[in-house]
Enzyme design. Structure first.
Site, PDB file in Angstrom:
ATOM      1  N   GLU A 184       0.798  -1.160  -0.108  1.00  0.00           N
ATOM      2  CA  GLU A 184      -0.092  -0.220  -0.056  1.00  0.00           C
ATOM      3  C   GLU A 184       0.836   1.287  -0.232  1.00  0.00           C
ATOM      4  OE1 GLU A 184      -3.034  -0.096   3.142  1.00  0.00           O
ATOM      5  OE2 GLU A 184      -3.923  -1.897   2.285  1.00  0.00           O
ATOM      6  N   GLU A 225      -5.636  -8.668   0.896  1.00  0.00           N
ATOM      7  CA  GLU A 225      -6.219  -8.309   2.223  1.00  0.00           C
ATOM      8  C   GLU A 225      -7.772  -7.967   1.822  1.00  0.00           C
ATOM      9  OE1 GLU A 225      -4.576  -5.069   4.398  1.00  0.00           O
ATOM     10  OE2 GLU A 225      -2.501  -5.859   4.175  1.00  0.00           O
TER      11      GLU A 225
END
Ligand code: FCB
Length: 486
Positions: free
Chosen positions: A202, A382
Site C-alpha cells: 500500500e 487483504e
C-alpha cells in the site's frame, strides 16, 4: 503460480447464501455446510486461500535479538498519535509464539500465509550489518510453513522503516529506494522457500497518510514530500524487483496496492470531477506507472509543483513486468467536492472503522482493472473487517464478520465468472492486532487475542473459514483451540 481452473463453472445463485446469513442461527456465525460448499465450488481447486498479518502489527519483541527501532516505534511514543495510547511492544507477541501460531494457521486449512518481514529486525539501521537472529526468525517461519504445506507469501515493506533511515531522510530521500533494493536482494538470496514476495504494501498509505495527512508514521504533513515518497516507493519496488530477479529468486514477485472504487457522493458535476481526481490520486497514480510506464496527466496537472522529481529511466524501472498484483479491498470511497465526510443512511452497514460494507465494490474494482490495464494474475491480499467482538465462555460469535467475509468471497467469485484472472484470497487478519493509529482498539482478527494473557481464541469466522476450506476435516484430529462449527 498455478493456473486457476474454475472458468466455465456454473454460477449458483448467491441469494441462498445471503438468506442463510440473515437467519437467526447466522447471528451466531453458523452458516450451513451446504451454503459454504456451494460458495467454495465457485472457485477452482488451485485457488489459493490464505490469512494475512504484518510484522509490526503482531510480532512484539521490538527490542529483542538485535532489532532496531522503526518509525512506528517512534510514532507510538508521540502523545496522541495512537488513539488508545497503546503501542506494539508486545501486541500478539508472535515473535515468541511462532510454533504455536504456525499450528494455529495450519489448523485453519489455508494454503498460504501472508506475513511481512520487519526490515529493522533483519538490518537494524537499514544499511550495513545484517542481523543474524532476525534472519533466523524468518527462516524458521518459512521452514515452519513449508513443513505444514503452507505457501509463504512475504511482504518486504509493510510500513516499518528503520528509524535510522528516517533520520537520514526516509522515503523522501532517493537513497532509501537503493537501501530497500539491497534489503530485498539480501532477503531473496538468504531465505529459501518463499513462494511469493511483494515489495511494498500500500504505497498510497505510506505516502499520503504518513506524509500528507500525517496520521501515520512518520507523521509528516507536506504534499510535495508525500508525492516524492510515492515515487521513491515505486522506484524502490522496481529496483528491488530487478535485483531479486537477477539474483536468481525463482518465486513470484509482485506489489500490493490498496484500492477502492471512488463514487461521487452526488450526481453533481463538482462531485463527479472530485471522484475522478481521487481515482487518479489513489488508483491511477500507482497503476499507470506500474502498467503503462507513465504518471496520469490529470493528476500531474493537479499537483503542479508538488509533482515528484522523476529521473530519466525511473519509469522504465518502475514498469517491470510483475508475476502478480495484490489488491487490498475493504470498502468503496465516496468523493464530494465540499470535502464533507459521506452521510450514510441507516440502511448502510458500517464496520467498527466506520467503513461501509460494500462487497459489490470488489467485483466492480476487479472488472475495471481488467478493462483498463494489461494485468498479471491478481490476488486479493487483504479483505476483512473490524467489529466490536465480545468473548464469552471462550467463544466469539462474530456474525457480522462471517457475513462480511462470505459476501466478499461471493463478490470475488462474481469477478472470476466475468473473466477476471483472480488466483487467491487472503483474509485480513489472522489475529486481532495493533491497528496502526487505532492501536489495539480495533479488532480485525478471525482469531481473538486477549492482550492481558495473549490467549488466542478462534472466532466463529475462523471456524467458518476452516469449514469452508476443509469441510471433511476430522474433528478429532483438529488441533487444540478449534471447536467444530455448531
Ligand atoms: C490495510 C493495512 C493492514 C491493516 C488493514 C486494516 O491498509 O495494509 O496493515 O491495517 O488495512
Amino acid at each position: 503460480m498455478k493456473a486457476l481452473s474454475s472458468s466455465g463453472s456454473a454460477t449458483p445463485d448467491a441469494a441462498p447464501l445471503a438468506a442463510a446469513a440473515e437467519r437467526p442461527d447466522a447471528a451466531r456465525g453458523a452458516v450451513s455446510a451446504q451454503h459454504l460448499a456451494r460458495l467454495r465450488s465457485r472457485f477452482g481447486q488451485d485457488f489459493l486461500w490464505g490469512v494475512a498479518t504484518s510484522a509490526f502489527q503482531i510480532e512484539g519483541a521490538v527490542a529483542v535479538d538485535g532489532r532496531g527501532p522503526s518509525i512506528w516505534d517512534t510514532f507510538c511514543r508521540i502523545p496522541g498519535a495512537i488513539v488508545d495510547g497503546s503501542n506494539s511492544d508486545v501486541s500478539c507477541d508472535h515473535y515468541h509464539r511462532l510454533e504455536a501460531d504456525l499450528d494455529l494457521i495450519a489448523s485453519l486449512g489455508v494454503g498460504a500465509y501472508r506475513f511481512s518481514i520487519s526490515w529493522p529486525r533483519v538490518q537494524a539501521l537499514g544499511r550495513g550489518a545484517w542481523n543474524r537472529a532476525g534472519m533466523d526468525f524468518y527462516r524458521r517461519l518459512v521452514d515452519g510453513l513449508q513443513q505444514r504445506g503452507i505457501a509463504a507469501h512475504a511482504t518486504l515493506y509493510h510500513w516499518d522503516l528503520p528509524q535510522a533511515l528516517q533520520d537520514s531522510g526516509g522515503w523522501a530521500a532517493r537513497d532509501t529506494a537503493l537501501r530497500f533494493c539491497d534489503y530485498a536482494q539480501h532477503v531473496a538470496r538468504e531465505i529459501d522457500g518463499i513462494a511469493a514476495i511483494a515489495t511494498v504494501n500500500e504505497p498510497w498509505v505510506v505516502a499520503t497518510l504518513g506524509h500528507e495527512s500525517g496520521i501515520f508514521a512518520p507523521g509528516i504533513r507536506n504534499r510535495a514530500t508525500a508525492m516524492r515518497v510515492s515515487h521513491h516507493l515505486l522506484l524502490g519496488h522496481g529496483l528491488a524487483l530487478q535485483a531479486m530477479r537477477s539474483s536468481g529468486y525463482r518465486g513470484a514477485l509482485g506489489i500490493v496496492l490498496n484500492q477502492s472504487p471512488v463514487h461521487p457522493a452526488t450526481d453533481s458535476d463538482a462531485d463527479r470531477s472530485r471522484a475522478l481526481l481521487e481515482d487518479g490520486l489513489t488508483i491511477r497514480w500507482y497503476m499507470d506507472p506500474l502498467f503503462r510506464g507513465a504518471y496520469p496527466h490529470d493528476v500531474l496537472d493537479h499537483l503542479g509543483s508538488d509533482a515528484p522529481p522523476v529521473e530519466e529511466g525511473d519509469l522504465r524501472t518502475i514498469a517491470q513486468p510483475l508475476d502478480y498484483l495484490g489488491i487490498n479491498y475493504y470498502t468503496r470511497s465516496l468523493a464530494s467536492a465540499s470535502g464533507e465526510p459521506p452521510q450514510h443512511g441507516p440502511q448502510v452497514e458500517l464496520t467498527d472503522m466506520g467503513w461501509e460494507v460494500y462487497p459489490q465494490g470488489l467485483t466492480e474494482l476487479l472488472l475495471r482493472l481488467k478493462r483498463d490495464y494489461a494485468l498479471p494474475p491478481l490476488y486479493i491480499t487483504e479483505n476483512g473487517a473490524a467489529f466490536r467482538d465480545t468473548i464469552e465462555g471462550g467463544q466469539v460469535h462474530d456474525a457480522p464478520r462471517v457475513r462480511y467475509l462470505l459476501a466478499h468471497i461471493a463478490a470475488a467469485a462474481d469477478a472470476i465468472d466475468r473473466g477476471v484472472d483472480l488466483r487467491g484470497y487472503f483474509v485480513w487478519s489472522l489475529f486481532d492486532n495493533f491497528e496502526w493509529a487505532s492501536g489495539l482498539s480495533k479488532r480485525f482478527g478471525i482469531v481473538h487475542v486477549d492482550y492481558q494473557n495473549l490467549q488466542r481464541t478462534p472466532k466463529d469466522s475462523a471456524l467458518m473459514l476452516r469449514q469452508f476450506l476443509r469441510p471433511c476435516a476430522d474433528p478429532v484430529a483438529a488441533p487444540s483451540g478449534l471447536r467444530d462449527t455448531p
